[in-house]
Enzyme design. Structure first.
Site, PDB file in Angstrom:
ATOM      1  N   HIS A 121     -12.670 -47.443 -33.527  1.00 55.06           N
ATOM      2  CA  HIS A 121     -14.068 -47.207 -33.923  1.00 55.06           C
ATOM      3  C   HIS A 121     -15.045 -48.339 -33.572  1.00 55.06           C
ATOM      4  O   HIS A 121     -15.612 -48.988 -34.443  1.00 55.06           O
ATOM      5  CB  HIS A 121     -14.174 -46.860 -35.402  1.00 55.06           C
ATOM      6  CG  HIS A 121     -13.297 -47.661 -36.337  1.00 55.06           C
ATOM      7  ND1 HIS A 121     -13.201 -49.022 -36.294  1.00 55.06           N
ATOM      8  CD2 HIS A 121     -12.490 -47.256 -37.338  1.00 55.06           C
ATOM      9  CE1 HIS A 121     -12.365 -49.422 -37.240  1.00 55.06           C
ATOM     10  NE2 HIS A 121     -11.914 -48.372 -37.881  1.00 55.06           N
ATOM     11  N   HIS A 173      -7.432 -39.754 -40.916  1.00 58.69           N
ATOM     12  CA  HIS A 173      -6.875 -40.100 -42.233  1.00 58.69           C
ATOM     13  C   HIS A 173      -6.501 -38.813 -42.956  1.00 58.69           C
ATOM     14  O   HIS A 173      -7.372 -38.035 -43.316  1.00 58.69           O
ATOM     15  CB  HIS A 173      -7.890 -40.899 -43.053  1.00 58.69           C
ATOM     16  CG  HIS A 173      -8.222 -42.220 -42.430  1.00 58.69           C
ATOM     17  ND1 HIS A 173      -7.473 -43.354 -42.672  1.00 58.69           N
ATOM     18  CD2 HIS A 173      -9.183 -42.592 -41.556  1.00 58.69           C
ATOM     19  CE1 HIS A 173      -7.979 -44.372 -41.973  1.00 58.69           C
ATOM     20  NE2 HIS A 173      -9.018 -43.931 -41.283  1.00 58.69           N
ATOM     21  N   LEU A 174      -5.193 -38.604 -43.145  1.00 57.41           N
ATOM     22  CA  LEU A 174      -4.720 -37.396 -43.829  1.00 57.41           C
ATOM     23  C   LEU A 174      -4.455 -37.644 -45.312  1.00 57.41           C
ATOM     24  O   LEU A 174      -4.197 -36.688 -46.060  1.00 57.41           O
ATOM     25  CB  LEU A 174      -3.462 -36.856 -43.135  1.00 57.41           C
ATOM     26  CG  LEU A 174      -3.676 -36.352 -41.700  1.00 57.41           C
ATOM     27  CD1 LEU A 174      -2.352 -35.917 -41.077  1.00 57.41           C
ATOM     28  CD2 LEU A 174      -4.684 -35.211 -41.648  1.00 57.41           C
ATOM     29  N   ARG A 175      -4.530 -38.915 -45.737  1.00 55.71           N
ATOM     30  CA  ARG A 175      -4.392 -39.262 -47.172  1.00 55.71           C
ATOM     31  C   ARG A 175      -3.090 -38.746 -47.770  1.00 55.71           C
ATOM     32  O   ARG A 175      -3.070 -38.368 -48.954  1.00 55.71           O
ATOM     33  CB  ARG A 175      -5.568 -38.687 -47.982  1.00 55.71           C
ATOM     34  CG  ARG A 175      -6.942 -38.951 -47.422  1.00 55.71           C
ATOM     35  CD  ARG A 175      -7.297 -40.407 -47.425  1.00 55.71           C
ATOM     36  NE  ARG A 175      -8.725 -40.621 -47.144  1.00 55.71           N
ATOM     37  CZ  ARG A 175      -9.197 -41.741 -46.620  1.00 55.71           C
ATOM     38  NH1 ARG A 175      -8.398 -42.753 -46.320  1.00 55.71           N
ATOM     39  NH2 ARG A 175     -10.490 -41.872 -46.418  1.00 55.71           N
ATOM     40  N   ASP A 220     -11.994 -40.729 -36.663  1.00 50.81           N
ATOM     41  CA  ASP A 220     -11.911 -41.499 -37.915  1.00 50.81           C
ATOM     42  C   ASP A 220     -12.260 -40.588 -39.099  1.00 50.81           C
ATOM     43  O   ASP A 220     -12.912 -41.001 -40.055  1.00 50.81           O
ATOM     44  CB  ASP A 220     -12.806 -42.739 -37.882  1.00 50.81           C
ATOM     45  CG  ASP A 220     -12.515 -43.699 -39.038  1.00 50.81           C
ATOM     46  OD1 ASP A 220     -11.493 -43.526 -39.725  1.00 50.81           O
ATOM     47  OD2 ASP A 220     -13.328 -44.621 -39.247  1.00 50.81           O
ATOM     48  N   ASP A 245      -4.908 -50.149 -40.145  1.00 48.18           N
ATOM     49  CA  ASP A 245      -6.263 -49.579 -40.255  1.00 48.18           C
ATOM     50  C   ASP A 245      -6.716 -49.423 -41.708  1.00 48.18           C
ATOM     51  O   ASP A 245      -5.961 -49.030 -42.582  1.00 48.18           O
ATOM     52  CB  ASP A 245      -6.364 -48.229 -39.557  1.00 48.18           C
ATOM     53  CG  ASP A 245      -7.805 -47.720 -39.572  1.00 48.18           C
ATOM     54  OD1 ASP A 245      -8.723 -48.537 -39.365  1.00 48.18           O
ATOM     55  OD2 ASP A 245      -8.019 -46.528 -39.835  1.00 48.18           O
ATOM     56  N   ASN A 250     -17.142 -47.350 -42.652  1.00 44.89           N
ATOM     57  CA  ASN A 250     -16.543 -48.611 -42.210  1.00 44.89           C
ATOM     58  C   ASN A 250     -15.843 -48.403 -40.881  1.00 44.89           C
ATOM     59  O   ASN A 250     -14.892 -47.621 -40.816  1.00 44.89           O
ATOM     60  CB  ASN A 250     -15.532 -49.078 -43.267  1.00 44.89           C
ATOM     61  CG  ASN A 250     -14.770 -50.314 -42.839  1.00 44.89           C
ATOM     62  OD1 ASN A 250     -14.870 -50.765 -41.704  1.00 44.89           O
ATOM     63  ND2 ASN A 250     -13.973 -50.876 -43.750  1.00 44.89           N
ATOM     64  N   HIS A 291      -7.107 -40.846 -34.278  1.00 44.15           N
ATOM     65  CA  HIS A 291      -7.543 -41.620 -35.452  1.00 44.15           C
ATOM     66  C   HIS A 291      -8.021 -40.689 -36.562  1.00 44.15           C
ATOM     67  O   HIS A 291      -9.194 -40.318 -36.631  1.00 44.15           O
ATOM     68  CB  HIS A 291      -8.650 -42.596 -35.057  1.00 44.15           C
ATOM     69  CG  HIS A 291      -8.978 -43.584 -36.125  1.00 44.15           C
ATOM     70  ND1 HIS A 291      -9.510 -44.825 -35.843  1.00 44.15           N
ATOM     71  CD2 HIS A 291      -8.834 -43.556 -37.473  1.00 44.15           C
ATOM     72  CE1 HIS A 291      -9.694 -45.499 -36.973  1.00 44.15           C
ATOM     73  NE2 HIS A 291      -9.298 -44.744 -37.981  1.00 44.15           N
TER      74      HIS A 291
HETATM   75 ZN    ZN Z   1     -10.642 -48.354 -39.496  1.00 43.13          ZN
END
Ligand code: ZN
Length: 449
Positions: free
Chosen positions: A241, A69-71, A314, A161, A287, A67
């Protein structure tokens, strides 16, 4: 590349932990090219081998984070992270395999985006990336994404997600396609109607701060709905999460019934409470939100009893200006892939919840099995297997310092926190992607990636 392919690396005298095979003993590991050649006592190393002294260290399969986030892709111009910066940060944290989330611009809802991410990560060379693709087009919850094609292109799971899928019929349609492909659905459990304007955990502190309240029930309600919708479908289902006792209770009950339900925990939810938000500290806005001390305790117990089986960061980079605002309007999210290992250690091993071996399992083979990546040898450390491995100095002391991050995201509430334990070398596909070995006396080895 030819030179790298023939290079041997000999990792001497570490405590080798491979939870998948039950191995936990002092041994040498010999790497040849992209493969592990042998694991054993007093291995004969070729003269040209790079030798890593792992005495006092733990040698594990390359860490896996399902999990992140590489954007990237990012046509929004925010440049919060790139595949190159995010995977470089991951290597510094000891990771060799990542699953990235689909809330990019554009979203990961076409096979072309899936293929591009995999190719870009391969080109960057820091860590392998397997995308988690959208369940619905643009993550809007209204039109089914081409799930079969997304999985065929290399996605290893399905999720919207950033948002949960709220509509019951759409949720069922997504789960049907996930089940037909024997893939996994990962839910961001957040009932949108219960969280309009929500900024932090519901309670006295949120009311005193005058910000929107986010009840634990908003997480547990969607999770419970999903378990019911999925009962006749039987898709593999994963709650992302997890933060609160109410959600843990739903997962525990579903697993007791034999439902294919799993859950993950993030470092911040295992260590921090809503108190971090006091005074409007936007770095603590995340979040789903930080909860109470009782929830932190419940989460650790859920890890200890096997209700929660996966640890995932996350990792969520944001530009500084999006946090330099009032609490209500600041962005949600924290980075952390570079220093999650010592945080997990503090929360789970030092507290006595689980052993080092179980910690490593929750950071390697458990996530690999969930995503099917174990069939490609991810999450394991074995002779003839892939040369993805991490050397951890369990006693290295350091502290969280955003000035040293490889990630572009400096947004963390852990700045200045004292840490114990660190990846000192990461090897992905036989290549050294992270090294602090030069900092150890007499080592003098530089990273080549
Ligand atoms: Zn999420």
């Amino acid at each position: 590349m030819h030179v790298m392919d023939t290079l041997h690396t000999c990792i001497r005298g570490g405590r080798v932990i491979d939870p998948a095979s039950g191995l936990d003993s002092t041994a040498d590991v010999l790497v040849h090219g992209a493969k592990v050649q042998a694991i054993g006592d007093n291995l004969q190393c070729p003269d040209d081998a790079r030798v890593i002294d792992a005495s006092g260290c733990i040698v594990t399969p390359g860490l896996v984070d399902i999990h992140v986030h590489l954007r990237d892709p990012d046509t929004s111009g925010h440049h919060e992270e790139t595949i190159a910066s995010g995977t470089a940060a991951a290597a510094a944290g000891g990771f060799t395999t990542l699953c990235c989330m689909p809330n990019t611009t554009p979203a990961i809802d076409t096979p072309q985006v899936v293929a591009k991410i995999i190719a870009d990560a391969t080109a960057a060379g820091h860590a392998a990336v397997s995308p988690v693709a959208c369940g619905t087009m643009g993550r809007k919850g209204t039109e089914l994404a081409p799930i079969d094609a997304l999985l065929a292109a290399g996605a290893v799971g399905i999720s919207d997600d950033g948002d949960g899928i709220a509509d019951d019929a759409m949720m069922a349609a997504v789960l049907e396609r996930v089940a037909a492909n024997d893939s996994i659905f990962m839910q961001h459990c957040q009932d949108p109607a219960m969280t309009v304007g929500a900024a932090m955990n519901a309670g006295d502190l949120a009311r005193a701060m005058g910000v929107g309240e986010w009840p634990a029930a908003a997480e547990a309600a969607m999770l419970a709905r999903d378990v019911e919708v999925n009962r006749s479908i039987g898709a593999r289902y994963h709650a992302q999460h997890v933060t609160c006792r109410e959600a843990i209770d739903v997962i525990r009950a579903a697993r007791a019934e034999g439902q294919p339900v799993t859950g993950e925990a993030a470092p911040h939810h295992l260590l921090l409470t809503e108190e971090e938000c006091r005074g409007g500290n936007t770095m603590a806005k995340v979040n789903p939100p930080l909860r109470t001390a009782a929830d932190v305790q419940a989460l650790r117990e859920a890890v200890a009893d096997g209700t929660i089986t996966v640890l995932a960061t996350d990792h969520a980079p944001h530009p500084g200006q999006s946090k330099a605002r009032d609490f209500q309007s600041a962005s949600f999210g924290m980075t952390g892939i570079e220093f999650c290992l010592p945080l997990y250690r503090e929360a789970l091993v030092d507290s006595g919840a689980i052993s080092w071996s179980r910690l490593i399992a929750m950071m390697t083979i458990e996530g690999a099995r969930l995503t099917g990546l174990d069939t490609a040898g991810v999450g394991r450390l074995q002779a003839t297997g892939r040369a993805d491995l991490t050397v951890i100095d369990p006693d290295a002391t350091w502290q969280v310092d955003p000035a040293t991050f490889r990630s572009k995201g400096l947004n963390t509430p852990f700045t200045g926190r004292a840490l114990r334990g660190r990846a000192i070398a990461t090897i992905a596909g036989g290549r050294l992607t992270w090294s602090m070995l030069g900092d150890r006396a007499g080592a003098g080895i530089e990273p080549v990636a």
